[in-house]
Design a protein around this motif. Structure first.
Motif, PDB file in Angstrom:
ATOM      1  N   ASP A 113       7.892  -6.490   0.490  1.00 52.58           N
ATOM      2  CA  ASP A 113       7.567  -6.524   1.911  1.00 52.58           C
ATOM      3  C   ASP A 113       6.113  -6.153   2.185  1.00 52.58           C
ATOM      4  N   SER A 114       5.571  -5.277   1.379  1.00 52.97           N
ATOM      5  CA  SER A 114       4.223  -4.792   1.608  1.00 52.97           C
ATOM      6  C   SER A 114       3.142  -5.848   1.392  1.00 52.97           C
ATOM      7  N   LYS A 144      -5.988  -4.289   0.822  1.00 55.48           N
ATOM      8  CA  LYS A 144      -6.035  -2.975   1.433  1.00 55.48           C
ATOM      9  C   LYS A 144      -6.231  -1.913   0.363  1.00 55.48           C
ATOM     10  N   PRO A 145      -6.768  -0.758   0.733  1.00 55.89           N
ATOM     11  CA  PRO A 145      -6.921   0.304  -0.265  1.00 55.89           C
ATOM     12  C   PRO A 145      -5.615   0.665  -0.959  1.00 55.89           C
ATOM     13  N   GLU A 146      -4.507   0.570  -0.255  1.00 52.65           N
ATOM     14  CA  GLU A 146      -3.233   0.901  -0.861  1.00 52.65           C
ATOM     15  C   GLU A 146      -2.768  -0.123  -1.889  1.00 52.65           C
ATOM     16  N   ASP A 147      -3.473  -1.238  -2.009  1.00 54.64           N
ATOM     17  CA  ASP A 147      -3.187  -2.196  -3.066  1.00 54.64           C
ATOM     18  C   ASP A 147      -3.799  -1.780  -4.398  1.00 54.64           C
ATOM     19  N   THR A 148      -4.602  -0.751  -4.385  1.00 55.59           N
ATOM     20  CA  THR A 148      -5.236  -0.279  -5.610  1.00 55.59           C
ATOM     21  C   THR A 148      -4.184   0.155  -6.617  1.00 55.59           C
ATOM     22  N   ALA A 149      -4.245  -0.422  -7.799  1.00 51.89           N
ATOM     23  CA  ALA A 149      -3.262  -0.136  -8.835  1.00 51.89           C
ATOM     24  C   ALA A 149      -3.637  -0.905 -10.088  1.00 51.89           C
ATOM     25  N   VAL A 150      -2.952  -0.582 -11.155  1.00 56.42           N
ATOM     26  CA  VAL A 150      -2.969  -1.434 -12.328  1.00 56.42           C
ATOM     27  C   VAL A 150      -1.867  -2.465 -12.154  1.00 56.42           C
ATOM     28  N   SER A 170     -11.831  -0.794  -2.382  1.00 52.07           N
ATOM     29  CA  SER A 170     -12.583   0.328  -1.839  1.00 52.07           C
ATOM     30  C   SER A 170     -13.881  -0.170  -1.233  1.00 52.07           C
ATOM     31  N   SER A 171     -14.308   0.500  -0.184  1.00 51.04           N
ATOM     32  CA  SER A 171     -15.590   0.197   0.424  1.00 51.04           C
ATOM     33  C   SER A 171     -16.718   1.017  -0.182  1.00 51.04           C
TER      34      SER A 171
END
Length: 118
Positions: free
Chosen positions: A61-62, A86-92, A117-118
């Motif tokens: 959903d995200s 979005k920043p919350e997409d940051t991941a491996v 990240s900005s």
């Protein structure tokens, strides 16, 4: 067995886009369901998107409306187009392959880092 290998990760600003690729070597790529998972620091690995051997996609959903999973069987490759990051997409981000005839097992790539990240 197959050996997925991911590429395309990197650093991108919020609102930007990236396209991840996963090439899965081995026999009968077209008979494998493929998926993209991600794991952020301190969090469990989660399914982002998956595509069946028949081409049917599913999304968390995200990421619905922002990410698109696709596959090119001629290239033994699955893609994850990521827009409006979005920043919350940051991941491996990890690629997964599951053979239709033996779904009890999963084959994982080594992962590719996505940093928003900005």
């Amino acid at each position: 067995q197959v050996q997925p290998v991911e590429s395309g990760g990197g650093l991108v600003q919020p609102g930007g886009s990236l396209r991840l690729s996963c090439t899965a070597s081995g026999i009968m790529f077209s008979s494998h369901a493929m998926g993209w998972y991600r794991q952020a620091p301190g969090k469990q690995r989660e399914l982002v998107a998956a595509i069946s051997s028949g081409g049917r996609p599913n999304y968390a959903d995200s990421v619905k409306g922002r990410f698109t999973i696709s596959r090119d069987n001629a290239k033994n490759t699955v893609y994850l187009q990521m827009n409006s990051l979005k920043p919350e997409d940051t991941a491996v981000y990890y690629c997964n392959a599951r053979p239709d005839w033996y779904p009890q097992t999963n084959y994982w790539g080594q992962g590719t880092q996505v940093t928003v990240s900005s």
